[in-house]
Design a protein around this motif. Sequence first.
Motif, PDB file in Angstrom:
ATOM      1  N   LEU A   1      19.400 -10.478 -15.920  1.00 55.65           N
ATOM      2  CA  LEU A   1      20.377  -9.493 -16.541  1.00 55.65           C
ATOM      3  C   LEU A   1      21.367  -8.710 -15.792  1.00 55.65           C
TER       4      LEU A   1
ATOM      5  N   LYS B   1      22.340   2.624 -14.090  1.00 54.12           N
ATOM      6  CA  LYS B   1      22.242   1.669 -13.652  1.00 54.12           C
ATOM      7  C   LYS B   1      20.889   0.787 -13.313  1.00 54.12           C
TER       8      LYS B   1
ATOM      9  N   TYR C   1      28.481   0.513 -20.459  1.00 50.79           N
ATOM     10  CA  TYR C   1      27.630   1.422 -21.043  1.00 50.79           C
ATOM     11  C   TYR C   1      28.380   2.737 -21.623  1.00 50.79           C
TER      12      TYR C   1
ATOM     13  N   TYR D   1      23.897   0.412 -23.706  1.00 58.92           N
ATOM     14  CA  TYR D   1      24.079   0.002 -22.608  1.00 58.92           C
ATOM     15  C   TYR D   1      24.300  -1.873 -23.166  1.00 58.92           C
TER      16      TYR D   1
ATOM     17  N   LEU E   1      24.587  -5.849 -16.203  1.00 58.26           N
ATOM     18  CA  LEU E   1      25.175  -4.859 -16.868  1.00 58.26           C
ATOM     19  C   LEU E   1      26.736  -5.048 -17.205  1.00 58.26           C
TER      20      LEU E   1
ATOM     21  N   TYR F   1      24.110  -5.732 -21.741  1.00 58.85           N
ATOM     22  CA  TYR F   1      23.622  -6.360 -20.721  1.00 58.85           C
ATOM     23  C   TYR F   1      23.888  -7.999 -21.163  1.00 58.85           C
TER      24      TYR F   1
ATOM     25  N   PHE G   1      18.334  -5.839 -12.230  1.00 62.17           N
ATOM     26  CA  PHE G   1      17.182  -6.816 -12.441  1.00 62.17           C
ATOM     27  C   PHE G   1      17.326  -8.103 -11.449  1.00 62.17           C
TER      28      PHE G   1
ATOM     29  N   ASP H   1      28.814  -3.690 -14.184  1.00 62.84           N
ATOM     30  CA  ASP H   1      28.861  -4.564 -12.854  1.00 62.84           C
ATOM     31  C   ASP H   1      29.831  -5.705 -13.221  1.00 62.84           C
TER      32      ASP H   1
END
Lengths: 108, 114
Positions: free
Chosen positions: B43, A95, B48, B33, B45, B35, A98, B59
């Motif tokens: 960005l 993970k 994945y 992944y 997630l 995003y 960003f 997330d």
Amino acid sequence: GQQVQQSPASLVLQEGENAELQCNFSSTATQLQWFYQSPGGSLVSLLSNPSGTKHTGRLTSTTVTKERRSSLHISSSQTTDSGTYLCAIHSGYNKLTFGKGTVLLVSP
Amino acid sequence: EAAVTQSPRSKVAVTGGKVTLSCHQTNNHDYMYWYRQDTGHGLRLIHYSYVADSTEKGDIPDGYKASRPSQENFSLILELASLSQTAVYFCASSLTGGSQNTLYFGAGTRLSVL
């Protein structure tokens, strides 16, 4: 969870000037990466720097892990450097978290 | 050079409709992944995968499904598209999931839900 704050949000320079971008993160990072995103385009990894100083071309990244901060220095900016610079932290296996990025505009 | 190809590059969908975004990689990477990128959020997630026929939640997985039918292909599925899913979606791949790995991103898919 992990938070990544970048500053400034935007930066305008004239060609030839240097840029200094900052990244602060909320907890210990096992890896820190800087990405470049061209206007309206995809992301490209610039360099990985979990600690210390790393150079590649006109880019220098300095990460002080215990202070949870990293910087990206761009020397002698060029118009082609314009775009968004993103800092990302590995916050767990697989993970990346960003930051929102710094938008850089370099004018001729 | 690693290659990740997304299709379509842009799409307009209607609220409540089904949307499928596709991603193909020729890198022989195990990890893929999805995003999403929004103004003000950066960005994030969504899902994945580290092996074919298996996907993992990221997330923000709510409202999205993912499918990994082969090592090379990874799809993102919006069964009932909503206005809030308007965003740019990026697919990425990496050799492994460790922190030393570089992610290679596709060019992105701009999705507008009306």
